[in-house]
Design an enzyme around this catalytic site. Structure first.
Site, PDB file in Angstrom:
ATOM      1  N   LYS B 219       0.852  -1.177   0.000  1.00  0.00           N
ATOM      2  CA  LYS B 219       0.000   0.000   0.000  1.00  0.00           C
ATOM      3  C   LYS B 219       0.893   1.234   0.000  1.00  0.00           C
ATOM      4  CE  LYS B 219      -3.822  -2.353   0.268  1.00  0.00           C
ATOM      5  NZ  LYS B 219      -4.887  -2.272  -0.738  1.00  0.00           N
ATOM      6  N   ASP B 247      -0.266   0.058  -4.463  1.00  0.00           N
ATOM      7  CA  ASP B 247      -1.707   0.310  -4.455  1.00  0.00           C
ATOM      8  C   ASP B 247      -1.985   1.588  -3.671  1.00  0.00           C
ATOM      9  OD1 ASP B 247      -4.445   0.277  -4.213  1.00  0.00           O
ATOM     10  OD2 ASP B 247      -4.579  -1.749  -3.376  1.00  0.00           O
ATOM     11  N   GLU B 273      -1.867   0.515  -8.648  1.00  0.00           N
ATOM     12  CA  GLU B 273      -3.288   0.165  -8.546  1.00  0.00           C
ATOM     13  C   GLU B 273      -4.079   1.327  -7.959  1.00  0.00           C
ATOM     14  OE1 GLU B 273      -3.841  -3.621  -6.710  1.00  0.00           O
ATOM     15  OE2 GLU B 273      -5.805  -3.124  -5.891  1.00  0.00           O
ATOM     16  N   GLU B 300     -11.478  -2.838  -8.414  1.00  0.00           N
ATOM     17  CA  GLU B 300     -12.240  -3.262  -7.239  1.00  0.00           C
ATOM     18  C   GLU B 300     -13.385  -2.305  -6.927  1.00  0.00           C
ATOM     19  OE1 GLU B 300      -8.708  -2.746  -4.550  1.00  0.00           O
ATOM     20  OE2 GLU B 300     -10.214  -2.145  -3.094  1.00  0.00           O
ATOM     21  N   ASP B 323     -13.933  -7.871  -9.207  1.00  0.00           N
ATOM     22  CA  ASP B 323     -14.257  -8.115  -7.808  1.00  0.00           C
ATOM     23  C   ASP B 323     -15.544  -8.941  -7.789  1.00  0.00           C
ATOM     24  OD1 ASP B 323     -13.926  -6.764  -4.781  1.00  0.00           O
ATOM     25  OD2 ASP B 323     -15.984  -7.252  -5.325  1.00  0.00           O
ATOM     26  N   HIS B 350      -9.295  -8.723  -7.744  1.00  0.00           N
ATOM     27  CA  HIS B 350      -9.194  -8.187  -6.395  1.00  0.00           C
ATOM     28  C   HIS B 350      -9.735  -9.212  -5.415  1.00  0.00           C
ATOM     29  CE1 HIS B 350     -11.210  -5.921  -2.993  1.00  0.00           C
ATOM     30  NE2 HIS B 350      -9.947  -5.592  -2.851  1.00  0.00           N
TER      31      HIS B 350
END
Lengths: 434, 434
Positions: B219, B247, B273, B300, B323, B350
């Protein structure tokens, strides 16, 4: 003692409009115009009213969403809320857990918008001004600070927005005088619902012209032969000079939209509204390119400013149709008005429904006075349903919306109407007709 | 007597994951992984399970939406439902009144998806097959008939879809054998949550490589200096050959995304992402153009097939992240898989959350066997949280998801977990920690 928000009541209000097929279109054959209606009260006894327009079933979901978000408004100090509704808008839209359910779209976003609008209503009432005037009296810096630019800067920066609003100060007083004297142009959708027969269509078209409207709108997209016949009837009824916009309410895919509209081209449609999915920015751009010079319009289902940004960046629309209830409230609509002004695209608000005319006129009038400075090719939608339920209803004369003068955003329903149309236990529903 | 749906129960289930900051990212600092959990029962005693993943507050809104839509499933004949879940999907998504609350997005769309998925679960159980196999065994005609092409034909027609699936019949048996023998590649997000300290990050990176993962994810987007330090730690820990995806969970605007990612370029990120708003198709295209060869990934929060269509049309993404719960269920995900195959873009689902790994593996495996026919640059996200609550949990070995063999879509929670984490009255919440 600090004045605080002491209660946020949310009501499920439904009008049985489907019984007469008022509001019927290709995608919504039997709508019951409804609202999640919000009354916010303060410890000093002041009120702010807001609503989220819906069309019947599912209003209970919208009500549940507003109730969930209301916890973020309850107990808040009123002076801070009304001085900076943008801070509340950011908290409601940005809640890190509820955000998953959007983000910035659908039920939770409209719930945020309803609450934000109720706070703006409270703010304008406290200022003793109709919302359009309250907004127009904010300084350029105050206005720009009300907007969340996080996802917009590739199209509009804070500096550009400030420049835009500052330049619009020129001629403001004269425009405000004009607005109060002459009102704001309206167009009418009253003749064109799909459920009306040919005789009623022709009669309402003639009445619209006699009433002073320069632009009317017909619903299309049910059956091509019907649309050709109805366009012909309408064109004959209104003559060559009155604009006839058409509205497909999203029934087509991109190739269908192009093919169908080519068949209606002979009747010189003023715009084609919602030709396809409201999410399809590139599709609208393709349709616009194929159908020029027919204008492409959309917006009543455009779920946030990021989508409007792209419609403008892609050259996908000739007409931006803001809606008072679809996005995250007044603040996000300020962003959309500024984006439209930056790209030089006129705004013709979506209205009708429950209270949409009442609320959105404030935004269009503010735009004329303080942002775009123009009435060219600009019309607010007008539908003559349900206004009698509002405390500060619209007044339309000779095809123009008069400027409202009562303080607030005009979302307040008469208490008797709230009681009568409460779902499912109000007397209008308890009679078993639902 | 005709077997019918006799009940649809919807539960508010929340896991207190925020206590350990599992799942923490730049936009979701303290998520409580949750679900609107659906159990559909038939008059013959059969069950179908589905869920909509949420992250805490607002789950009650999602529950309310599923309950409202459940009236369209209750009492339906089971044989018809399982033979054609697409018909139900069209009714749920197309309801002319509830549609106003979307359309095809947010709370009401996810509610439709949860119910549609519960019906697919029931269908696969009746067929005695895991969902991936049940889908792969449908004929090309049956598959294509499950998709609503209304808004997709400018990118993918029924004929093109049929051709795509028919051509994929070549080599199918061999791919199914391979899948059962070797599984499907996974990547892991376990090391990279923003709330973990440097020591934990380094340790989990090393463990991921030792466990056989070829791709991990971190992240980013909280603080640039932190991101540079964490990327450096991760790159040192995994060596030059392991992919490190990053992400940002939508924290940036378009210019920020480009500037920030240029600072991380030295660490050779595998993809970026969610660099910005999930709605910003044109923004993703601009970011991708500016950052190439860094891949751009999103999905997602991409709320429907129309948005995926545009991401592909605009050349905005290198990786499509479906997703299991965001869109209108299996049917809409079939459309998205076919669109991705048409445009030649790999799908990397995802997962994580509650049951997302369990459910989405079926879609990726079906895609490999019957649509794209490829594993190149394809990985299913893997997060090792909460699997113990599922009756048919994922099994990941040497960095690969093993093919599930139990009939159904694997959304079923153990009854004990449903009881313990029921919100707000289950024992895990009633202890006052919320």
């Amino acid at each position: 003692m600090t004045e605080r928000v002491s209660s946020v009541d949310v009501h499920d209000i439904r009008f049985p409009t489907s019984r007469d097929r008022d509001g019927s279109d290709a995608m919504n054959p039997f709508p019951d115009y409804s609202a999640a209606y919000i009354v916010l009260r303060t410890t000093a006894g002041a009120e702010g009213h807001g609503l989220v327009f819906t069309v019947g079933r599912g209003t209970e979901i919208q009500v549940a969403a507003v109730r969930s978000l209301a916890s973020m408004v309850l107990g808040q100090p009123v002076a801070e809320l009304v001085a900076d509704p943008g801070a509340l808008a950011r908290r409601l839209v940005g809640d890190s857990q509820i955000r998953w359910l959007g983000p910035e779209k659908g039920v939770v976003h409209m719930a945020a918008g309803g609450l934000v609008n109720a706070v703006w209503d409270l703010a304008a009432r406290r200022a003793g001004k109709p919302l359009w005037k309250h907004l127009a009296d904010l300084s350029p810096e105050q206005l720009v600070a009300q907007i969340d630019f996080r996802y917009l800067r590739d199209a509009l920066t804070e500096d550009e927005a400030l420049d835009l609003v500052t330049r619009a100060a020129d001629g403001r007083a004269e425009r405000e005088r004009l607005l109060r004297a002459e009102g704001y142009p309206a167009y009418t959708t009253t003749p064109g619902w799909l459920g009306y027969d040919d005789e009623k269509l022709a009669r309402l078209c003639v009445e619209a012209v006699e009433s002073g409207f320069e632009l009317i709108k017909l619903k299309v997209g049910g059956d091509l032969a019907d649309d050709v016949r109805r366009m012909d009837i309408a064109r004959r009824a209104v003559g060559p000079k009155i604009g006839i916009a058409v509205d497909a309410n999203q029934v087509w895919g991109v190739p269908d939209a192009i093919a169908w509209m080519r068949e209606l081209r002979a009747f010189n449609p003023y715009w084609i509204e919602e030709p396809t999915s409201p999410d399809d920015v590139l599709g609208h751009a393709a349709i616009r390119a194929a159908l020029a010079p027919i204008r492409v319009a959309t917006g009543e289902h455009t779920h946030n400013a990021v989508m409007f940004k792209q419609l403008l960046q892609a050259g996908a629309v000739d007409v931006v149709q803001i809606d008072a209830c679809r996005v995250g409230g007044v603040n996000e609509n300020l962003a959309i008005l500024l984006l439209a002004a930056k790209f030089g695209v006129p705004v013709c608000p979506h209205a009708g429904g429950v209270g949409l005319c009442e609320m959105v006129r404030h935004l269009a009038m503010f735009d004329f006075v303080a942002v775009s400075g123009s009435l060219d090719n600009r019309y607010i939608e007008y539908v003559d349903h349900l206004h009698e339920h509002f405390v500060d209803p619209v007044r339309v004369q000779r095809g123009r919306y008069l400027a409202p003068t009562a303080p607030g955003m005009s979302a307040e329903l008469h208490p008797a109407s709230r009681d009568a149309y409460r779902f499912p236990d109000g007397p209008e529903w308890a009679d078993g007709q639902r």
